[in-house]
Write an enzyme that holds these catalytic residues in place. Structure first.
Site, short mmCIF file in Angstrom:
data_model
loop_
_atom_site.label_atom_id
_atom_site.label_comp_id
_atom_site.label_asym_id
_atom_site.label_seq_id
_atom_site.Cartn_x
_atom_site.Cartn_y
_atom_site.Cartn_z
N HIS A 281 1.05 -0.94 0.06
CA HIS A 281 0.44 0.19 -0.13
C HIS A 281 0.84 1.32 0.27
CE1 HIS A 281 -0.20 -0.63 4.91
NE2 HIS A 281 0.84 -0.49 4.63
N ASN A 282 0.27 2.50 -0.72
CA ASN A 282 0.44 3.57 -0.82
C ASN A 282 1.87 3.61 -1.72
OD1 ASN A 282 -0.68 3.46 2.43
ND2 ASN A 282 -1.49 5.38 0.95
#
EC number: 2.3.1.191
Length: 338
Positions: free
Chosen positions: A251-252
């Site tokens: 994620h991210n």
């Protein structure tokens, strides 16, 4: 069958054919049905010389046409058409797409489940047992093979190719000319948990992943690769990124335009990778670091700190006889105690 004229048009989308004007009308009309290596190609096939190591095979090739540089074109057999280009391997890549197998089914299969609110573009193909959620938008000429799942509010651009068993989570944005191979997962829940006082007894508190995945144009993602949605901000894959099979993007993560990532690489959360990076197989990249543009990471490299200077980096140990490796490992441990 594909004519030399058609091949030239395809090649010249990337680079000029330097001897085009010298080809006769008969040579331009010559039709080919496939691609072969210099040794095995027949009169109905195209071949190429990208590595001088194979130059010895050129003089006796049976290929109908050969992609060749100016330096070696005089060594092409007299009855073989020479197509002179600056980069034969790039020309081969361009024309290979013409000979690729085309989709046998077109239209929307009757078993597909498509929400009434979905917007399906012109000439879109949707295969058997696909599921298309509410407010999904699919651009013109995109192809979804069997058993693809597109969750609510996701947008897919034009000319996409999505292979079987791909799952794209809700609210994701996929650009145009994107190829997603079998089993790819886009927008699954990132690995986010907060520890309780005693995880062995009270477990871990799940963090809802509220971001999206944004994928640019002309991106290729290999089979069984997973790209997690952002926790708060988005996970972002730039334009012209190519990713191999079995890659984990947490994620991210943000990946810059033109970067290439080989199989079994793992990228931990909130890491930013720059443009035009080349990441070898089985590379591990820790989270919350930055890697600048134009970095090459050789296979099995472990990156634990930010890289701020372009160049090539390595950390994997090359294979050696086991006895030698054991002696080297002992010395390495001794260095750590100094």
């Amino acid at each position: 069958m594909i004519s030399i004229e058609h091949l030239i048009s395809q090649i010249e989308q990337r680079q000029p054919v330097l001897n085009k004007a010298e080809l006769s009308a008969e040579q331009r009309r010559l039709s080919l049905e496939g691609i072969g290596n210099l040794t095995m190609a027949n009169r109905q096939q195209l071949s190429f010389l990208a590595n001088p190591h194979y130059l010895s095979s050129l003089a006796n090739t049976g290929a109908g046409a050969v992609l060749i540089t100016e330096e070696h074109h005089k060594e092409v057999p007299i009855d073989t058409v020479a197509l002179i280009v600056a980069v034969p391997y790039l020309a081969y890549a361009s024309v290979s797409q013409i000979f690729a197998r085309q989709h046998s089914f077109s239209g929307i299969h009757p078993t597909a489940v498509i929400a009434d609110s979905a917007v399906i573009g012109n000439k879109v193909t949707i295969g058997a047992f696909c599921v298309i959620g509410e407010q999904v938008q699919i651009g013109d000429r995109s192809v979804l093979e069997a058993h693809v799942v597109i969750e609510d509010n996701t947008t897919i651009g034009t000319d996409g190719v999505i292979k079987s068993q791909v799952v794209i989570g809700h609210d994701c944005i996929i650009g145009s000319h994107v190829r997603l191979h079998a089993g790819v997962t886009i927008g699954s829940e990132g690995f986010g948990f907060a520890p309780t006082a005693n995880p062995s007894f009270t477990g871990w508190e799940r963090i809802a992943q509220l971001g999206r995945v944004l994928i640019g144009d002309h991106v290729r993602i290999g089979s069984q690769t997973c790209i997690d949605r952002g926790a708060i901000d988005d996970t972002v894959i730039g334009n012209h990124v190519i990713i191999d099979n079995l890659v984990q993007v947490a994620h991210n993560v943000r990946i810059g335009d033109g970067t290439a990532i080989a199989a079994h690489t793992g990228i931990a959360g909130s890491t930013t990778i720059g443009k035009r990076c080349i990441i070898g197989g089985a590379v591990g990249i820790t989270g919350h670091i930055d890697i600048t543009d134009d970095v090459t990471l050789s296979g099995m490299t472990m990156v634990t700190k930010s890289i701020t200077t372009a160049g090539s980096y390595s950390s994997g140990t090359a294979a050696m006889p086991t006895a030698n490796w054991r002696r080297a490992a002992v010395r390495f441990r001794q260095l750590g105690r100094d």
